[in-house]
Motif scaffolding. Structure first.
Motif, PDB file in Angstrom:
ATOM      1  N   ALA A 150       0.845  -1.201   0.000  1.00  0.00           N
ATOM      2  CA  ALA A 150       0.000   0.000   0.000  1.00  0.00           C
ATOM      3  C   ALA A 150       0.879   1.250   0.000  1.00  0.00           C
ATOM      4  O   ALA A 150       2.059   1.194   0.370  1.00  0.00           O
ATOM      5  N   ASN A 151       0.302   2.340  -0.429  1.00  0.00           N
ATOM      6  CA  ASN A 151       0.916   3.684  -0.504  1.00  0.00           C
ATOM      7  C   ASN A 151       1.817   3.845  -1.743  1.00  0.00           C
ATOM      8  O   ASN A 151       1.795   4.893  -2.369  1.00  0.00           O
ATOM      9  N   TYR A 192      -0.062   7.838  -0.045  1.00  0.00           N
ATOM     10  CA  TYR A 192      -0.612   7.429   1.254  1.00  0.00           C
ATOM     11  C   TYR A 192      -2.136   7.265   1.177  1.00  0.00           C
ATOM     12  O   TYR A 192      -2.849   8.214   0.816  1.00  0.00           O
ATOM     13  N   ASP A 193      -2.608   6.064   1.464  1.00  0.00           N
ATOM     14  CA  ASP A 193      -4.034   5.700   1.492  1.00  0.00           C
ATOM     15  C   ASP A 193      -4.724   5.705   0.122  1.00  0.00           C
ATOM     16  O   ASP A 193      -5.925   5.450   0.052  1.00  0.00           O
ATOM     17  N   HIS A 214      -9.170   2.112   5.639  1.00  0.00           N
ATOM     18  CA  HIS A 214      -8.500   2.507   4.394  1.00  0.00           C
ATOM     19  C   HIS A 214      -8.614   1.378   3.365  1.00  0.00           C
ATOM     20  O   HIS A 214      -8.756   0.207   3.718  1.00  0.00           O
ATOM     21  N   ASP A 233      -6.409   0.981   0.517  1.00  0.00           N
ATOM     22  CA  ASP A 233      -5.267   0.788  -0.395  1.00  0.00           C
ATOM     23  C   ASP A 233      -4.612  -0.580  -0.270  1.00  0.00           C
ATOM     24  O   ASP A 233      -3.736  -0.916  -1.078  1.00  0.00           O
ATOM     25  N   ASN A 234      -5.004  -1.398   0.714  1.00  0.00           N
ATOM     26  CA  ASN A 234      -4.630  -2.814   0.723  1.00  0.00           C
ATOM     27  C   ASN A 234      -5.775  -3.665   0.153  1.00  0.00           C
ATOM     28  O   ASN A 234      -5.539  -4.515  -0.709  1.00  0.00           O
ATOM     29  N   THR A 237       0.144  -1.115  12.640  1.00  0.00           N
ATOM     30  CA  THR A 237      -0.380  -0.075  11.737  1.00  0.00           C
ATOM     31  C   THR A 237      -1.037   1.068  12.519  1.00  0.00           C
ATOM     32  O   THR A 237      -0.869   2.238  12.181  1.00  0.00           O
ATOM     33  N   ARG A 256       0.051   4.908  12.100  1.00  0.00           N
ATOM     34  CA  ARG A 256      -0.863   5.932  11.570  1.00  0.00           C
ATOM     35  C   ARG A 256      -0.943   7.119  12.527  1.00  0.00           C
ATOM     36  O   ARG A 256      -1.037   8.268  12.104  1.00  0.00           O
ATOM     37  N   ARG A 278       7.866   8.011   9.401  1.00  0.00           N
ATOM     38  CA  ARG A 278       7.843   6.561   9.645  1.00  0.00           C
ATOM     39  C   ARG A 278       9.214   5.898   9.487  1.00  0.00           C
ATOM     40  O   ARG A 278       9.421   4.798   9.997  1.00  0.00           O
ATOM     41  N   GLY A 287       3.256  -0.167   2.845  1.00  0.00           N
ATOM     42  CA  GLY A 287       2.178   0.139   3.788  1.00  0.00           C
ATOM     43  C   GLY A 287       2.723   0.955   4.946  1.00  0.00           C
ATOM     44  O   GLY A 287       3.465   1.922   4.756  1.00  0.00           O
ATOM     45  N   SER A 288       2.390   0.514   6.167  1.00  0.00           N
ATOM     46  CA  SER A 288       2.854   1.261   7.338  1.00  0.00           C
ATOM     47  C   SER A 288       4.156   0.694   7.885  1.00  0.00           C
ATOM     48  O   SER A 288       4.589   1.062   8.970  1.00  0.00           O
TER      49      SER A 288
HETATM   50  N1  HSE Z   1      -2.216   3.385   3.874  1.00  0.00           N
HETATM   51  C1  HSE Z   1      -2.076   2.608   5.076  1.00  0.00           C
HETATM   52  C2  HSE Z   1      -1.047   3.295   5.975  1.00  0.00           C
HETATM   53  C3  HSE Z   1      -1.631   1.220   4.739  1.00  0.00           C
HETATM   54  O1  HSE Z   1      -0.016   3.698   5.465  1.00  0.00           O
HETATM   55  O2  HSE Z   1      -1.302   3.387   7.181  1.00  0.00           O
HETATM   56  C4  HSE Z   1      -1.492   0.330   5.952  1.00  0.00           C
HETATM   57  O3  HSE Z   1      -0.888  -0.883   5.571  1.00  0.00           O
END
Ligand code: HSE
Length: 311
Positions: free
Chosen positions: A14-15, A20-21, A140, A142-143, A185, A189, A236, A262-263
């Motif tokens: 994801a991302n 992001y998202d 979200h 995106d996954n 996650t 976030r 992050r 992702g995260s």
């Molecule tokens: N878009 C989400 C994030 C994906 O970055 O928190 C989480 O896997």
């Protein structure tokens, strides 16, 4: 109606660094499996979970698979339908590879297949988002959208939900390395700033548009130079051991672009072929080993199918 079904659903990145998202893609491996059987008794039970080290809840209201399947059953007017669910985790939890998403998507695809595909995979996305909400506090997509639909996906809007499938260069591969450190996650976030500077937003939306254009134009240089994140990654990156060293190693070994999956804590690189991807995972894993951090690696093309029936 068949009595039972076994489904595989893929992990996702994801991302894709700048989105992001709103951006994500599916990979062929790893992924999770769900076995679903019809029962005479009312309601859903989770009879077995394997591969989770005892971390996931068996309670149907708390487990993301059963909770999202229940939303689906309510929606189709069968709230008391009896189902027995087994979840077989084949990928690490809290890895940044859409672990909860793969399980939830496998469950939703399984129940929808039992009901002769009443909904399309894209129509299952809102139900899968309920699972994400349960897993990390925010629904979200995106996954779950790429896990359900395969390929690269853009979430153009959440309200109303507007999901677009994107093309990608055929030979593109992802090199993924999961350093075995804990990054939930929910926490990853919460640490992101909720306000951003306009000049950073301008940089970010330029990159998102550049990445999407690069995917359409199959222009690896454009894809690579668009994989820059000025909003989320700087915050992050501190959760990932030697993140900037890993980036240099990946880019030095021929990655088109590199970032957090992702995260996190998984990191990924996009490459033009499997050979470069394998070289990158070797370099990154060897560096992590030097830091006394265990890691797992995966090399995959972009997954095109989404979930599949195994049995
Ligand atoms: N878009 C989400 C994030 C994906 O970055 O928190 C989480 O896997």
């Amino acid at each position: 109606m068949r009595n039972s079904i076994k489904v595989f659903a893929p992990a996702t990145v994801a991302n894709v660094v700048c989105g992001y998202d709103v951006l994500g893609f599916a990979v062929n491996a790893p992924g999770d499996e769900v076995v679903m059987r019809l029962t005479e008794t009312k309601g859903i039970i989770i009879s077995k979970i394997t591969g989770d080290g005892g971390k996931l809840p068996l309670s149907p209201e708390k487990n993301t698979v059963s909770a999202s399947v229940q939303h689906y059953l309510n929606h189709i007017g069968k709230p008391d339908f009896g189902l027995d669910i087994e979840l077989h985790k084949k990928m690490p939890i809290g890895s940044g590879l859409g672990s909860s998403s793969a399980s939830t998507v496998a469950g939703l695809f399984a129940v929808n297949s039992l009901f002769d595909n009443l909904l399309t995979n894209q129509e299952l996305v809102p139900f899968a988002m309920k699972g994400e909400e349960l897993a990390c506090g925010y629904g979200h997509a995106d996954n779950v959208a790429p896990a359900l639909m395969g390929g690269f996906v853009l979430i153009r809007s959440y309200e109303p939900l507007d999901i677009i499938s994107l093309p990608h260069p055929e030979d593109m591969h992802a090199a993924i390395v999961y350093p075995e450190v804990d990054v939930p996650t929910k926490d990853a976030r919460q640490m992101i700033r909720s306000k951003v500077l306009l000049k950073d937003a301008v940089t970010q939306w330029g990159n998102v548009a550049g990445l999407v254009s690069g995917l359409f134009m199959k222009d690896y240089d454009l894809i690579g130079r668009s994989m820059t994140d000025v909003l989320v990654e700087p915050t992050r990156a501190i959760l990932i051991p030697d993140f900037y060293v890993l980036r240099q190693l990946a880019l030095g070994a021929g990655a088109i672009g590199f970032g957090i999956s992702g995260s996190g804590p998984s990191v990924f690189a996009l490459t033009k072929d499997a050979e470069t991807a394998n070289k990158i995972t070797e370099k990154l894993q060897s560096h992590l080993k030097g830091l006394a951090i265990n890691s797992l690696s995966f090399v995959s093309e972009v997954n095109k199918k989404g979930p599949v029936i195994l049995d």
